[in-house]
Write a protein that holds these residues in place. Structure first.
Motif, PDB file in Angstrom:
ATOM      1  N   THR A   1      13.146  22.846  78.519  1.00  0.00           N
ATOM      2  CA  THR A   1      12.512  24.032  79.058  1.00  0.00           C
ATOM      3  C   THR A   1      10.997  23.851  79.133  1.00  0.00           C
ATOM      4  OG1 THR A   1      12.201  25.058  76.896  1.00  0.00           O
ATOM      5  CG2 THR A   1      14.304  25.454  78.024  1.00  0.00           C
TER       6      THR A   1
ATOM      7  N   HIS B   1       9.549  24.296  75.730  1.00  0.00           N
ATOM      8  CA  HIS B   1       9.714  23.102  74.894  1.00  0.00           C
ATOM      9  C   HIS B   1       8.681  22.051  75.261  1.00  0.00           C
ATOM     10  CE1 HIS B   1      11.348  19.081  73.954  1.00  0.00           C
ATOM     11  NE2 HIS B   1      11.804  19.672  72.864  1.00  0.00           N
TER      12      HIS B   1
ATOM     13  N   GLN C   1       7.955  30.547  86.699  1.00  0.00           N
ATOM     14  CA  GLN C   1       7.691  29.478  85.733  1.00  0.00           C
ATOM     15  C   GLN C   1       6.309  29.640  85.108  1.00  0.00           C
ATOM     16  OE1 GLN C   1       8.448  25.579  87.320  1.00  0.00           O
ATOM     17  NE2 GLN C   1      10.588  26.026  87.783  1.00  0.00           N
TER      18      GLN C   1
ATOM     19  N   GLU D   1       6.719  31.914  82.309  1.00  0.00           N
ATOM     20  CA  GLU D   1       7.287  31.224  81.148  1.00  0.00           C
ATOM     21  C   GLU D   1       6.188  30.534  80.345  1.00  0.00           C
ATOM     22  OE1 GLU D   1      10.884  28.826  81.583  1.00  0.00           O
ATOM     23  OE2 GLU D   1      11.103  29.654  83.609  1.00  0.00           O
TER      24      GLU D   1
END
Length: 220
Positions: free
Chosen positions: A2, A5, A31, A34
């Motif tokens: 991810t 991560h 994204q 995120e």
């Protein structure tokens, strides 16, 4: 893996003195959210139109710091000064003076990085080292912008040792400039991307620009 991560993996080995910028050219806003959710606040864009659209979609996140890292054409200076907090790709005295004039008119003070060609490279914009020294007095005459440091991108095809040496030369140039009386260029070093950020950090980078290592490969 991810995005969260990927970011956390890089952060584990990142010195506190190094600022992580997420390069988000062609990266969807979802994204970017995120990345924001795990603490990224610095986002780098190459094109003004794309950045404007994303800023509108992310208007609910007011603490984002927007960086322009792509080549800036003179006819787009006003818009760039209006929407970016940092402009890393200032590659000539004429462009710098234009930005300073527009920033004065708009009563804003963007952070500026001067793009320097440490080695000859026909594929890159920027000052050569001799030209930067020659222009230093006029660079220091700019009053409105904050000249925060240097930006450097190594040529393609260098070995790891050559890349390390390139970044060290950029660091040494920054230190030499800082010792000049009256120089207004601060000591930020914007250098290091997904493929070479580790040697950049070892050489003293203060800001790294990471794209594919965070978000995966894109079309361009």
């Amino acid at each position: 893996m991810t995005i969260a991560h990927n970011i956390e993996t890089i952060r584990r080995d990142l010195p506190a003195s190094v600022r992580l910028m997420a390069v988000t050219k062609q990266v969807p806003v979802a994204q970017m959210r995120e990345a924001y959710a795990v603490g990224i606040r610095d986002f780098g864009e190459s094109k003004i139109q794309e950045a404007q659209a994303k800023q509108q979609e992310l208007a609910d996140l007011p603490d984002i710091c927007w960086h322009l890292i792509g080549h800036l054409q003179s006819n787009k200076v006003r818009k760039a000064v209006q929407i970016f907090d940092w402009i890393h790709s200032v590659d000539s005295l004429k462009l710098l003076q234009n930005i300073d004039r527009v920033a004065t008119e708009l009563a804003t003070s963007p952070h500026i990085c001067l793009q320097v060609k440490i080695l000859p490279d026909p594929d890159k914009y920027g000052w050569t080292i001799p030209d930067l020294w020659a222009d230093l007095p006029q660079i220091s005459d700019c009053q409105q912008v904050k000249i925060s440091g240097l930006m450097a991108i190594p040529p393609l095809g260098l070995s790891l040792a050559q890349t390390q040496q390139f970044f060290e030369q950029a660091r040494d140039l920054s230190h030499q400039i800082a010792q000049q009386p009256g120089a207004k260029i601060q000591s930020e070093l914007s250098m290091g991307m997904s493929g070479d950020y580790l040697p950049a950090i070892a050489a003293g980078a203060t800001m790294i620009r990471l794209g594919s290592i965070l978000f995966g490969d894109r079309l361009n």
